[in-house]
Design a protein around this motif. Structure first.
Motif, mmCIF file in Angstrom:
data_model
loop_
_atom_site.group_PDB
_atom_site.id
_atom_site.type_symbol
_atom_site.label_atom_id
_atom_site.label_comp_id
_atom_site.label_asym_id
_atom_site.label_seq_id
_atom_site.Cartn_x
_atom_site.Cartn_y
_atom_site.Cartn_z
ATOM 1 N N ARG A 90 0.829 -1.213 0.000
ATOM 2 C CA ARG A 90 0.000 0.000 0.000
ATOM 3 C C ARG A 90 0.857 1.254 0.000
ATOM 4 O O ARG A 90 0.562 2.224 -0.693
ATOM 5 C CB ARG A 90 -0.919 0.006 1.216
ATOM 6 N N LYS A 91 1.928 1.221 0.786
ATOM 7 C CA LYS A 91 2.827 2.387 0.833
ATOM 8 C C LYS A 91 3.471 2.605 -0.536
ATOM 9 O O LYS A 91 3.516 3.734 -1.038
ATOM 10 C CB LYS A 91 3.893 2.154 1.916
ATOM 11 N N GLU A 136 0.857 4.124 -2.780
ATOM 12 C CA GLU A 136 0.587 5.533 -2.445
ATOM 13 C C GLU A 136 1.689 6.447 -2.984
ATOM 14 O O GLU A 136 1.413 7.499 -3.559
ATOM 15 C CB GLU A 136 0.616 5.668 -0.920
ATOM 16 N N THR A 180 -1.296 -9.438 -7.003
ATOM 17 C CA THR A 180 -1.143 -8.036 -7.374
ATOM 18 C C THR A 180 -1.047 -7.986 -8.897
ATOM 19 O O THR A 180 -0.374 -8.827 -9.496
ATOM 20 C CB THR A 180 0.143 -7.458 -6.752
ATOM 21 N N TYR A 225 -4.698 -4.904 -5.819
ATOM 22 C CA TYR A 225 -4.467 -6.067 -4.964
ATOM 23 C C TYR A 225 -5.795 -6.809 -4.858
ATOM 24 O O TYR A 225 -6.810 -6.232 -4.446
ATOM 25 C CB TYR A 225 -3.975 -5.630 -3.580
ATOM 26 N N GLU A 278 -8.617 -4.059 -4.497
ATOM 27 C CA GLU A 278 -8.238 -2.748 -3.963
ATOM 28 C C GLU A 278 -7.258 -2.076 -4.939
ATOM 29 O O GLU A 278 -6.297 -2.695 -5.382
ATOM 30 C CB GLU A 278 -7.551 -2.970 -2.612
ATOM 31 N N THR A 328 -4.246 0.092 -5.337
ATOM 32 C CA THR A 328 -3.177 0.547 -4.404
ATOM 33 C C THR A 328 -2.603 1.889 -4.826
ATOM 34 O O THR A 328 -1.882 2.506 -4.058
ATOM 35 C CB THR A 328 -2.033 -0.485 -4.329
ATOM 36 N N THR A 329 -2.925 2.325 -6.054
ATOM 37 C CA THR A 329 -2.312 3.546 -6.585
ATOM 38 C C THR A 329 -3.345 4.657 -6.789
ATOM 39 O O THR A 329 -3.295 5.387 -7.762
ATOM 40 C CB THR A 329 -1.578 3.261 -7.906
#
Ligand code: CO
Length: 306
Positions: A11-12, A15, A187, A294, A301, A303-304
């Motif tokens: 997730r980091k 982001e 992913t 993901y 989800e 992630t970006t």
């Protein structure tokens, strides 16, 4: 499946990739140097605790992908250029990969820019665990055709794995009959390209991006040092001469080592492989929007985001 700690890293990385992408897009003004944009995007990624998963791709007009500036690149953006910013961050092996397109100071291709974005967002509405690959392709093609454009049929989305940007399956932008389904915990990146060209890219000139493809013994001590450096720094991910800044990393390149020369030599020796720019027909325009997902539950989800 990823555990909590791994998912937090994914997730980091996502982001940071997304913020770097948006920073890059905001810098695409008339007269801006591609080199400065790439350095800003990659600098942002490093300043936010991640590594650069691949060199920032800055591809203009009919160039769909795989161009990154050289260390002395003098190219500047012109009014009316349509530029794709495709960038990625990696955190301990977990990768974010994302792209967006902007037209520089004009609005002649607004619908074409929207077409790739709408296709990507359409996929984001339904993709999840159990979605067949062919359904994703079908949705992309329908969306872009409905908007009056062609998909670029030989540019595909892809699975992403630990330290591996293009792993496992690929996701073509049409129904290729692939019944493979997205599995929980995977992913993957969805990156539709839309064009007013023929819908197919060919290899153009080298785009300055390379990847290590084999190990071979080398006798030249400089090259040996350089290979040790790229193994440690990039761990098999794509890179470019620009990324080999001797001031970074735990390991320092010797003063006499010239990354551009080393890269050229290693390409000639077959240790590195060089990516060609991927080019549509002259005078055409290509747009691209990409998210990393993901797969967890019915709706994967992003992630970006945004
Ligand atoms: Co990608």
């Amino acid at each position: 499946m990823l555990n909590d700690e791994q998912l937090a890293k994914l997730r980091k990385a996502g982001e940071v990739s997304a913020a770097a992408r948006d920073l890059g897009i905001s810098l695409c003004k008339p007269g801006a140097k591609l080199l400065d944009i790439a350095q800003e995007v990659e600098g942002y990624i490093r300043d936010h605790g991640c590594g650069v998963a691949f060199p920032c791709n800055l591809s203009i007009n009919e160039v769909a992908a795989h161009y990154t500036p050289t260390p002395n690149d003098q190219t500047r953006l012109e009014i009316g250029d349509v530029i794709k910013v495709d960038c990625g961050a990696v955190l301990d092996g977990y990768i974010g990969d994302t792209a967006a397109t902007v037209e520089v100071a004009t609005n002649a291709y607004r619908d074409l820019v929207e077409a790739s974005k709408r296709a990507r967002n359409t996929v984001a509405e339904f993709v999840g665990e159990g979605t067949p690959i062919r359904e994703i392709g079908r949705a992309i093609e329908m969306s872009i055709k409905r908007d009056g454009y062609n998909v670029v049929e030989n540019l595909c989305g892809h699975q992403i794995d630990y330290w591996d940007l293009h792993a496992g399956y690929s996701i073509p932008p049409y129904d290729a009959g692939d019944e493979t389904v997205i599995q929980a915990g995977q992913t993957f990146a969805v990156e539709p390209f839309a064009t007013n060209g023929k819908g197919y890219v060919d290899n153009g000139k080298p785009g300055n991006i390379v990847i290590k493809v084999r190990d071979k013994p080398v006798s030249d001590p400089e090259l040996k040092d350089f290979i040790a450096f790229i193994d440690q720094e990039f761990k098999g991910l794509p890179f470019c001469a620009r990324s080999c800044d001797r001031s970074r990393g735990d390991w320092q390149l010797g003063d006499s080592v010239d990354p551009e020369k080393c890269v050229k030599k290693l390409v000639r020796m077959g240790i590195l492989s060089s990516f060609a720019q991927l080019v549509e027909v002259p005078g055409s325009i290509v747009t691209q929007h990409e998210y990393t997902f993901y797969a967890i539950g019915k709706r994967a989800e992003v992630t970006t985001l945004p």
